[in-house]
Design a protein around this motif. Structure first.
Motif, PDB file in Angstrom:
ATOM      1  N   VAL A 440      29.163 -26.810 -11.985  1.00  0.00           N
ATOM      2  CA  VAL A 440      28.674 -27.810 -12.942  1.00  0.00           C
ATOM      3  C   VAL A 440      27.594 -28.668 -12.310  1.00  0.00           C
ATOM      4  N   SER A 441      27.843 -29.105 -11.086  1.00  0.00           N
ATOM      5  CA  SER A 441      26.902 -29.976 -10.395  1.00  0.00           C
ATOM      6  C   SER A 441      25.585 -29.266 -10.098  1.00  0.00           C
ATOM      7  N   ALA A 442      25.674 -28.017  -9.631  1.00  0.00           N
ATOM      8  CA  ALA A 442      24.469 -27.274  -9.256  1.00  0.00           C
ATOM      9  C   ALA A 442      23.653 -26.860 -10.481  1.00  0.00           C
ATOM     10  N   ARG A 443      24.333 -26.378 -11.524  1.00  0.00           N
ATOM     11  CA  ARG A 443      23.616 -25.909 -12.708  1.00  0.00           C
ATOM     12  C   ARG A 443      23.095 -27.055 -13.558  1.00  0.00           C
ATOM     13  N   GLY A 444      23.566 -28.253 -13.292  1.00  0.00           N
ATOM     14  CA  GLY A 444      23.071 -29.412 -14.026  1.00  0.00           C
ATOM     15  C   GLY A 444      21.771 -29.948 -13.483  1.00  0.00           C
ATOM     16  N   GLY A 445      21.190 -29.259 -12.519  1.00  0.00           N
ATOM     17  CA  GLY A 445      19.889 -29.657 -11.993  1.00  0.00           C
ATOM     18  C   GLY A 445      19.949 -30.310 -10.627  1.00  0.00           C
ATOM     19  N   GLY A 446      21.142 -30.452 -10.067  1.00  0.00           N
ATOM     20  CA  GLY A 446      21.246 -31.061  -8.740  1.00  0.00           C
ATOM     21  C   GLY A 446      20.831 -32.516  -8.723  1.00  0.00           C
ATOM     22  N   THR A 447      21.140 -33.240  -9.791  1.00  0.00           N
ATOM     23  CA  THR A 447      20.813 -34.667  -9.862  1.00  0.00           C
ATOM     24  C   THR A 447      22.073 -35.498  -9.615  1.00  0.00           C
ATOM     25  N   LEU A 448      21.894 -36.797  -9.493  1.00  0.00           N
ATOM     26  CA  LEU A 448      23.032 -37.678  -9.292  1.00  0.00           C
ATOM     27  C   LEU A 448      24.012 -37.581 -10.454  1.00  0.00           C
ATOM     28  N   TRP A 449      23.461 -37.506 -11.679  1.00  0.00           N
ATOM     29  CA  TRP A 449      24.336 -37.435 -12.850  1.00  0.00           C
ATOM     30  C   TRP A 449      25.094 -36.121 -12.901  1.00  0.00           C
ATOM     31  N   SER A 450      24.444 -35.029 -12.522  1.00  0.00           N
ATOM     32  CA  SER A 450      25.158 -33.749 -12.498  1.00  0.00           C
ATOM     33  C   SER A 450      26.214 -33.749 -11.403  1.00  0.00           C
ATOM     34  N   GLY A 451      25.925 -34.452 -10.305  1.00  0.00           N
ATOM     35  CA  GLY A 451      26.920 -34.573  -9.250  1.00  0.00           C
ATOM     36  C   GLY A 451      28.144 -35.334  -9.714  1.00  0.00           C
ATOM     37  N   LEU A 452      27.929 -36.424 -10.430  1.00  0.00           N
ATOM     38  CA  LEU A 452      29.055 -37.190 -10.959  1.00  0.00           C
ATOM     39  C   LEU A 452      29.843 -36.363 -11.971  1.00  0.00           C
TER      40      LEU A 452
END
Length: 498
Positions: A440-452
């Protein structure tokens, strides 16, 4: 109190009171660590804008010598007095204070003498080492407060030190004193600690009493205890040198950042390690109670740390570049192995290390630490060239498993506990949850929000999975956390007169 003992320094604790203080200590020390971490980060942000990287390097050199001076002057003798059933006498505390004060004064004098011919870096180091005699004055009070699990008072000392350090450092650096502001802030921090300790400890500041014969029986255990700390210190320094030499300075930078990221779960583990030693020292003679506590510790820690580590691993692909910039993206390769290693060794070491120390078996802990360090190097160094910084995480994982096995074997020879069965479900559920969160975190663009989002997904999946796998463990863990918070926030009970 017996003759010669500090008034009100030690007391017999009932089972319920010991449990209450231990649970409160876990929450208090964990919260204290988080606050200090945030204050330190904020202070570094301010000071870093006013100083050059070279200045920070000078202070780092000085801090290395301060750590070494503390390691030598302590000698592990304080740990021997904490684990002992009989309260330390005022004469024993005075003898310990005299030994540590003498050692730190000698090191301060040596540093000052070397500062003249060696120049600015040596002079800054000498100023920082001059803080150690004030640290030595705190040792007797720390022993008494650790023995009685009075962590509110210890945290008062530590928070006072941090606040005074940051205030002095920021003010003096802003006033133009540069690196000397940070160096003198180290002295101010130690002096503040000594003054506050004189007020919060029932015995005040103990008068030094040169009488080494009184503490000679503590030397054997103390040296083995301190050898564990020395091994950790040397392991970290040698690992840094090897990573830089074999992988380059850039790889060292990635490892340094990843290690900083792992400080958050380490804060929780450090609070548990710190509380478990004096608690186990009180319980070790009562084998049934000690057995129950060791079993509960590994069960609660496996679930509690599993949740934290799973969320951290799942968030890493977005959290690292989102917070620190895309140039640090490769540091995420360390996180999976490091989290898996901590999930294994953290739960086992929290449950066993304090118990083994309480029995006086520092040799088993030292053996586990040495084998851990050897395994870390044996796995990391050959893989560093082909795998890069990810090899450090793999080495961490392998080393953690070895450490857990050695500590577990030493413990189960003494008491009938199941240390590894409670780890099975949290590790399997955690690995699957972290993998999905990572995606989820990686495919979300590697942003802070995808990390959360990835970290939150991992945490939810872990909680749900553990509830299905072992509802009792989940209830026990959250019950322990809730009771720790209640114990920490409840009014302090009146203390008995000495």
């Amino acid at each position: 109190m017996g003759a010669g003992r500090p008034h009100g320094d030690d007391e017999a604790l009932s089972g319920s009171e010991l449990t209450r203080r231990a649970k409160a200590g876990v929450f208090i020390v964990s919260t204290r660590g988080l606050v200090i971490l945030l204050l330190g980060f904020a202070g570094n942000v301010v000071v870093a804008r006013l100083l050059s990287p070279h200045d920070f390097g000078v202070v780092a050199i000085g801090m290395s010598f301060v750590l070494f001076a503390g390691l030598v002057s302590d000698g592990g003798l304080g740990a021997g007095l904490i684990r002992r059933a009989e309260p330390p006498s005022s004469e024993e505390l005075g003898a310990l204070s005299a030994l540590q004060l003498g050692a730190t004064l000698a090191m301060t004098a040596l540093a000052a003498a070397l500062a003249v011919p060696l120049g600015r870096i040596a002079a800054v180091t000498a100023v920082m080492v001059a803080s150690m005699p004030f640290v030595a004055l705190q040792f007797p009070g720390r022993i008494l407060l650790e023995r009685s699990l009075r962590y509110r008072r210890l945290v008062a000392v530590e928070m006072s030190q941090v606040l005074c350090y940051q205030a002095w450092a920021i003010t003096t650096v802003a006033a133009g004193f540069g690196v000397w502001g940070l160096a003198t802030a180290t002295v101010i921090r130690a002096l503040t600690g000594a003054v506050v300790m004189a007020f919060v400890c029932p015995a005040g500041l103990v008068r030094p009493l040169p009488a080494f014969r009184l503490i000679r029986p503590l030397v054997g255990f103390g040296l083995r205890f301190q050898a564990v700390n020395a091994t950790w210190l040397l392991r970290d320094q040698i690992l840094n040198v090897c990573v830089a030499a074999l992988g380059g300075v850039a790889q060292l930078g990635l490892w340094a950042l990843a290690k900083r990221l792992m400080e958050v779960p380490y804060l929780i583990l450090q609070s548990l390690w710190r509380v478990s030693f004096p608690t186990m020292s009180r319980l070790a003679p009562d084998e049934p109670r000690a057995t129950r506590l060791v079993q509960q510790a590994v069960e609660v820690t496996s679930v509690g740390m599993g949740l934290v580590l799973t969320a951290l691993a799942g968030s890493a692909p977005g959290l690292v570049p989102g917070l620190f910039g895309s140039q640090w993206r490769d540091a995420t390769a360390v996180v999976p192995g490091a989290c898996l290693g901590l999930a294994v060794s953290g739960a086992v070491s929290v449950a066993t290390q304090g118990y083994l120390y309480a029995l006086g078996d520092a040799q088993a802990v030292l053996r586990a630490t040495l084998l851990q360090a050897v395994t870390w190097f044996a796995v990391t160094l050959p893989l560093l060239a082909p795998l890069g910084v990810a090899s450090v995480g793999l080495g961490w994982c392998a080393a953690a498993i070895v450490e857990a096995l050695v500590l577990g074997r030493a413990t189960v020879r003494r008491i009938p506990v199941r240390l590894f069965r409670p780890l099975l479900a949290p590790i399997l559920v955690g690995a699957g949850s972290a993998a999905l969160g990572w995606q989820v975190s990686a495919r979300g663009g590697g942003t802070l929000w995808s990390g959360l989002a990835g970290g939150g997904c991992s945490a939810v999946l872990f909680t749900a999975g553990m509830t299905v796998a072992d509802r009792r463990l989940v209830r026990q863990t959250y019950g322990f956390i809730a009771s720790s918070v209640r114990a920490a926030l409840s009014p302090t009970r009146p203390e008995k007169a000495g």
